[in-house]
Design an enzyme around this catalytic site. Sequence first.
Site, short mmCIF file in Angstrom:
data_model
loop_
_atom_site.label_atom_id
_atom_site.label_comp_id
_atom_site.label_asym_id
_atom_site.label_seq_id
_atom_site.Cartn_x
_atom_site.Cartn_y
_atom_site.Cartn_z
N SER A 124 0.83 -1.20 0.00
CA SER A 124 0.00 0.00 0.00
C SER A 124 0.87 1.25 0.00
CB SER A 124 -0.85 -0.01 1.27
OG SER A 124 -1.45 1.24 1.48
N TYR A 148 -1.62 -1.15 10.90
CA TYR A 148 -1.92 -1.70 9.57
C TYR A 148 -0.76 -1.41 8.61
CZ TYR A 148 -3.63 -1.71 4.78
OH TYR A 148 -3.73 -1.91 3.42
N LYS A 152 2.21 -3.89 6.49
CA LYS A 152 2.57 -3.86 5.06
C LYS A 152 4.08 -3.72 4.91
CE LYS A 152 -1.45 -4.46 3.38
NZ LYS A 152 -1.72 -5.81 2.84
P1 NAD Z 1 -10.92 -7.13 1.33
O1 NAD Z 1 -11.11 -7.11 2.79
O2 NAD Z 1 -12.09 -6.88 0.45
O3 NAD Z 1 -10.26 -8.52 0.88
C1 NAD Z 1 -9.38 -9.24 1.71
C2 NAD Z 1 -9.86 -10.67 1.76
O4 NAD Z 1 -8.96 -11.44 2.57
C3 NAD Z 1 -11.26 -10.83 2.36
O5 NAD Z 1 -12.05 -11.59 1.47
C4 NAD Z 1 -11.02 -11.57 3.67
O6 NAD Z 1 -12.10 -12.42 4.00
C5 NAD Z 1 -9.75 -12.33 3.36
N1 NAD Z 1 -8.90 -12.70 4.50
C6 NAD Z 1 -8.41 -11.89 5.48
N2 NAD Z 1 -7.62 -12.59 6.31
C7 NAD Z 1 -7.62 -13.89 5.87
C8 NAD Z 1 -6.99 -15.07 6.29
N3 NAD Z 1 -6.22 -15.10 7.37
N4 NAD Z 1 -7.22 -16.20 5.58
C9 NAD Z 1 -8.02 -16.20 4.49
N5 NAD Z 1 -8.62 -15.10 4.03
C10 NAD Z 1 -8.43 -13.95 4.72
O7 NAD Z 1 -9.75 -6.10 0.99
P2 NAD Z 1 -9.25 -5.53 -0.41
O8 NAD Z 1 -9.63 -4.10 -0.47
O9 NAD Z 1 -9.63 -6.44 -1.49
O10 NAD Z 1 -7.68 -5.58 -0.17
C11 NAD Z 1 -6.89 -6.67 -0.58
C12 NAD Z 1 -5.46 -6.44 -0.09
O11 NAD Z 1 -4.99 -5.20 -0.61
C13 NAD Z 1 -5.33 -6.34 1.43
O12 NAD Z 1 -4.12 -6.97 1.82
C14 NAD Z 1 -5.25 -4.85 1.68
O13 NAD Z 1 -4.55 -4.54 2.85
C15 NAD Z 1 -4.50 -4.38 0.44
N6 NAD Z 1 -4.75 -2.98 0.11
C16 NAD Z 1 -6.04 -2.54 -0.04
C17 NAD Z 1 -6.28 -1.21 -0.32
C18 NAD Z 1 -7.70 -0.70 -0.46
O14 NAD Z 1 -7.91 0.51 -0.42
N7 NAD Z 1 -8.70 -1.54 -0.68
C19 NAD Z 1 -5.21 -0.30 -0.46
C20 NAD Z 1 -3.91 -0.80 -0.32
C21 NAD Z 1 -3.69 -2.13 -0.04
C1 UD1 Z 2 -6.95 5.34 3.95
C2 UD1 Z 2 -5.99 4.77 4.96
C3 UD1 Z 2 -4.79 4.18 4.24
C4 UD1 Z 2 -5.25 3.14 3.21
C5 UD1 Z 2 -6.22 3.81 2.25
C6 UD1 Z 2 -6.78 2.90 1.20
C7 UD1 Z 2 -6.31 6.20 6.94
C8 UD1 Z 2 -5.71 7.24 7.82
N1 UD1 Z 2 -5.58 5.83 5.88
O1 UD1 Z 2 -6.27 6.35 3.28
O2 UD1 Z 2 -3.92 3.56 5.15
O3 UD1 Z 2 -4.13 2.62 2.50
O4 UD1 Z 2 -7.33 4.35 3.01
O5 UD1 Z 2 -7.59 1.93 1.80
O6 UD1 Z 2 -7.40 5.71 7.19
N2 UD1 Z 2 -12.45 11.60 3.45
C9 UD1 Z 2 -13.46 12.48 3.80
N3 UD1 Z 2 -14.60 11.98 4.34
C10 UD1 Z 2 -14.79 10.65 4.55
C11 UD1 Z 2 -13.78 9.75 4.18
C12 UD1 Z 2 -12.61 10.26 3.65
O7 UD1 Z 2 -13.31 13.69 3.62
O8 UD1 Z 2 -15.87 10.27 5.06
C13 UD1 Z 2 -11.22 12.13 2.85
C14 UD1 Z 2 -9.95 11.83 3.62
O9 UD1 Z 2 -9.70 12.81 4.58
C15 UD1 Z 2 -8.92 11.78 2.49
C16 UD1 Z 2 -9.71 11.25 1.28
O10 UD1 Z 2 -11.08 11.49 1.59
O11 UD1 Z 2 -8.47 13.07 2.19
C17 UD1 Z 2 -9.52 9.77 1.04
O12 UD1 Z 2 -9.78 9.06 2.23
P1 UD1 Z 2 -9.77 7.46 2.30
O13 UD1 Z 2 -10.66 6.92 1.25
O14 UD1 Z 2 -10.06 7.06 3.70
O15 UD1 Z 2 -8.29 7.07 1.89
P2 UD1 Z 2 -6.87 7.54 2.51
O16 UD1 Z 2 -7.05 8.65 3.47
O17 UD1 Z 2 -5.97 7.78 1.38
#
Ligand code: NAD
Ligand code: UD1
Length: 336
Positions: A124, A148, A152
Amino acid sequence: MKVLLTGGAGYIGSHTCIELIKAGHTPIIADNFDNSCPEVLNRIKEITGQEVRLYELDVCDGEAVDRMFVENDFDAVIHFAGLKAVGESCAVPLRYYRNNLDSTLTLLEVMKKYGVQNFVFSSSATVYGVPERVPLVEGMPTGCTNPYGWTKLMNEQILTDASAADSGLSVVLLRYFNPIGAHESGRIGEDPNGIPNNLMPYITQVAAGKLKELGVFGNDYPTHDGTGVRDYIHVVDLAVAHVKAIDYAAAHKGTEIFNIGTGTGYSVLDIVNTFMRVNDLVIPYSIKPRRPGDIAECYADPSKAAEVLGWKAERGLEEMCRDSWNWQSHNKNGYK
Ligand code: NAD
Ligand code: UD1
């Protein structure tokens, strides 16, 4: 290739599953449904016409993972499984460290035992901490502000050390920026539990009438309109990056890190205004204090992914906003 998708039932994993099938690969999902629903498997079948094999297991359970590797000759592993709520990670850090680190260690040990050599990891942009400047380049300093994020960064270190010690292992670390949007069919998308923390699911739930109004967290940041700027990327573009990453891993050894973003930063108000315009909806909002831990600006320099992986985001903000609403409006309660 036969590709194991841990966490493949989740938001990013399910979209990646579809892109892998489209590219001719065979994905297999392992998920414990901690943050997802089995219904997603039916939706993937509807979209692709293919049944995806599922293992319902916890990736930290070494015996269950071992049995799965006995039954399948995997070519690569994409490790999406993980807990991802920043606030929750501060409240229950040990749960985050246990789940997010143990799963990677378990996979690496079992992969070594069965000679599986290609690993793609969901990292991330949060690993850049509070950036000194933007756009972010892969070599810039890292540092985290919450458990969190540390999971990562620690995973990145574990995987880098493992590949340095094993000349056969290939690791690709993908640093995702802010994935939003959904598959164009509107059949799969993001389905957060409870009240969303992230911006786009909050907006779509306000649009659906499930939440009253959006709080905009701060309008006094040093950005073009005072609200926070992020690099939003369409989840299907992000999914395609994984297809490129497994090809790259199969052809190279060692560890490589890639930013997966568009390179363009949009503010909260840019997102709200674009969402209202393309979907012809009104999103009531009010300005609230800054959210603790937030940064002003975060966007990628994605040129390394373009040059080395041959990947570039293709979908713009309008498409992201349209597809997010298409999913939410046709699935009022997500998969439930
Ligand atoms: P998500 O929660 O939708 O998907 C994660 C999946 O992993 C879920 O289906 C959950 O049931 C499964 N899971 C969790 N722990 C498990 C375990 N121990 N064994 C088996 N399954 C397990 O999340 P996502 O948004 O699809 O994210 C996927 C990956 O990307 C995560 O590692 C997350 O940290 C990373 N990531 C997500 C974002 C984002 O904004 N969505 C941003 C940066 C990184
Ligand atoms: C958040 C996480 C980050 C993660 C990323 C993607 C935090 C502090 N950081 O980041 O670790 O990798 O999500 O999953 O939670 N905002 C509003 N109102 C809301 C929600 C968000 O104004 O109700 C604003 C936030 O202040 C920010 C932007 O929208 O400026 C995006 O927010 P968000 O979607 O939560 O993502 P990140 O802050 O980038």
